[in-house]
Design an enzyme around this catalytic site. Structure first.
Site, PDB file in Angstrom:
ATOM      1  N   CYS B  83       0.749  27.872 -59.703  1.00 50.25           N
ATOM      2  CA  CYS B  83       0.644  27.232 -58.384  1.00 50.25           C
ATOM      3  C   CYS B  83      -0.810  26.948 -58.009  1.00 50.25           C
ATOM      4  O   CYS B  83      -1.072  26.294 -57.007  1.00 50.25           O
ATOM      5  CB  CYS B  83       1.289  28.114 -57.326  1.00 50.25           C
ATOM      6  SG  CYS B  83       2.784  28.899 -57.912  1.00 50.25           S
ATOM      7  N   HIS B 330       5.029  22.348 -50.578  1.00 47.94           N
ATOM      8  CA  HIS B 330       4.318  22.991 -51.690  1.00 47.94           C
ATOM      9  C   HIS B 330       4.718  22.370 -53.027  1.00 47.94           C
ATOM     10  O   HIS B 330       5.451  22.978 -53.805  1.00 47.94           O
ATOM     11  CB  HIS B 330       4.602  24.497 -51.660  1.00 47.94           C
ATOM     12  CG  HIS B 330       3.895  25.304 -52.700  1.00 47.94           C
ATOM     13  ND1 HIS B 330       2.680  24.942 -53.242  1.00 47.94           N
ATOM     14  CD2 HIS B 330       4.235  26.489 -53.290  1.00 47.94           C
ATOM     15  CE1 HIS B 330       2.316  25.857 -54.136  1.00 47.94           C
ATOM     16  NE2 HIS B 330       3.241  26.795 -54.184  1.00 47.94           N
TER      17      HIS B 330
END
Lengths: 130, 382
Positions: B83, B330
């Site tokens: 991420c 996200h």
């Protein structure tokens, strides 16, 4: 899940076999080639104790597809009596309240299956000791 | 080493963008960033993507985006740190420009997450696959275990977790590019669908399609372009154990603290010098722990910081003015660059309704997995 990948994990997943660094005494599962604490490359084989306690936990309500059949299930970080920590499920938690610090013992269980015809994965889970 | 500035930023809208492919997303963000800077020629490209292979069956992303951005034969490389892929891509571009190897570099991030049925499984590959994911520990479960330990050790409350989500949805309601532009309440967070106790769906960042890009160049060249340059004054990265259980203290994120310390040291700044920050709130507990590791709150007091409104738009240290991962969305590989875009807009005074009052110094913090990698950057108005 490939068959050789399953074999490679048998030592620790089936038998809780681990290694202890001869330099600083820290234990690792799975085995490592270098100790990240002291840099030693010398290890001795050990068998892990089956007793431990809950460090932290969560009841999982949304799982990955291959585990969705067993939700809700409890996942925890367990600290075994020799200090080694691992992540696994806690079994038979229906109607029982989980707490940080509770004693558990490690048991052998089916973990997941790869469809109807693939490899069945086994390994360790924890069970409340009291 | 040369000083480096950001001269252009751009991003797609974030959300479930059914009509966009991975390449459509990246190209739209890249062209917006190049136009924002007023730049046509670039020397190279870095692109962050966590798992284009698992999400859309496509690897070799560097060459693909160079081709579709229309920059034939330029060097292009994909960067991956789960991420934190976007943040790490930014740093690689920065190193290349600071080191004198290139002058104008396009740094970007992209993730196309809605083309796969099981995004949870793909995301779990950022944890220790053999020793965490195999046993059923999903990402929400790992952060839920951090939350449980933090509540036990420091008395952090359920309402404090929810307050992060409420604040970030408030900010996101002022961001036209955000996935969720609606305000929510503490009660709504607590009553939403349970994911991994104590975290509900409104404690978790969503599955998102999106891309973001930035254009960087040496500071000495930066005055030639359209927009006010924003100087990069600090960069820091660090790693930690891949498995959460291997860490001595489950309530700390050591890689975050180290990446911040390294960036603060390079920048010659301390936490009190930062006017606003975009941080990695993949789950509400993550923002609480990260604000502690960045030095905005004492260890254990991150919950109080948000509860007292200190991280709100009009607070002492506004956190996630964009809406954060929670409300803005996200798209994992794009997140680190989207954070840079928000800080650059705030420092230029272009953040619209969510603009804070005259900020001079901003910080971005982006992390991978359960905190096994973290990257921090600090930016300043020239």
């Amino acid at each position: 899940m490939s068959v050789p990948k399953t074999w490679r994990g048998e030592k620790y997943r089936y038998r809780l076999e681990a290694v202890k660094c001869t330099g600083c005494g820290k234990t690792y599962m799975p085995a490592r080639a270098v100790c990240p604490e002291c840099g030693s490359r010398d290890f001795e084989d050990i068998k892990l104790p089956a007793e431990g306690k809950i460090v932290t936990y969560s009841m999982v309500h949304v799982g990955p597809a291959q585990m969705q059949f067993e939700v809700p299930y409890a996942v925890a970080i367990i600290e075994l009596e020799n200090g080694l920590r691992l992540t696994t499920q806690i079994v038979d938690t229906q109607n029982k309240e989980l707490k940080i610090g509770q004693k558990v013992r490690m048991v052998f269980r089916k973990i997941q299956e790869d469809g109807k015809t693939g490899v069945i994965g086994y390994g360790y889970k924890a069970m409340l000791a009291e | 080493m040369r000083d480096v500035a950001v001269i252009g930023v751009g991003n797609t809208k974030f959300g479930e963008l059914w009509e966009y492919s991975l390449r459509d997303l990246f190209v739209e963000a890249a062209l917006k960033a190049l136009d924002d800077a007023g730049v046509d020629m670039i020397d190279s490209i870095y692109v962050g993507t966590m798992s284009s292979g698992m999400f859309v069956d496509q690897e070799h992303i560097g060459a693909l985006v160079a081709d579709y951005v229309g920059k034939k034969h330029v060097p292009a490389l994909r960067v991956e740190s789960a991420c934190a892929s976007g943040g790490f891509a930014f740093r690689q571009g920065l190193i290349e420009v600071a080191g004198g190897f290139s002058d104008i570099v396009l740094v970007g991030g992209v993730e196309k997450m809605t083309d796969t049925e099981d995004a949870t499984f793909a995301l779990s590959s950022a944890a220790d696959q053999d020793n965490e994911s195999y046993f059923g520990a999903t990402f929400p479960a790992l952060y839920a275990m951090i939350a449980r330990a933090h509540m036990h050790k420091y008395g952090t409350t359920r309402d404090q977790l929810a307050a992060v989500s409420v604040k970030n949805h408030n900010n996101g309601s002022l961001n036209p590019d955000a996935q969720f532009g609606r305000k929510i309440t503490i009660e709504a967070v607590k009553k939403s669908v349970m994911v991994a106790e104590p975290l509900t769906i409104l404690d978790c960042s969503p599955v998102t399609d999106g891309a973001a890009c930035a254009v960087i160049c040496p500071l000495e060249m930066a005055g030639k372009f359209k927009k006010k340059p924003i100087k990069v004054i600090g960069t820091g990265v660090a790693t930690d154990t891949i498995a959460l259980h291997s860490r001595e203290d489950i309530t700390t994120l050591k890689a975050v603290q180290l990446s911040a310390d390294r960036a603060y040291q390079m920048a010659g700044k301390k936490p009190g010098d930062i006017d606003l920050a975009e941080v990695h709130d993949c789950f509400t507990i993550a923002e609480i722990v990260v604000t502690e590791e960045l030095g905005f709150a004492e260890k254990g007091k991150g919950g109080l910081l948000v509860e007292e409104g200190k991280t709100a738009l009009d607070g002492e240290i506004p956190i996630n003015t964009s809406g954060g991962l929670k409300s803005k969305g996200h798209p994992v590989g794009a997140t680190g660059i989207a954070q840079v875009a928000e800080i650059v807009r705030q420092l230029r005074g272009e953040a619209g309704e969510r603009q804070i009052d005259n900020p001079k110094v901003g910080l971005t913090q982006n992390m991978g997995g359960s905190g096994a990698s973290s990257v921090t950057h600090i930016f300043e108005v020239v």
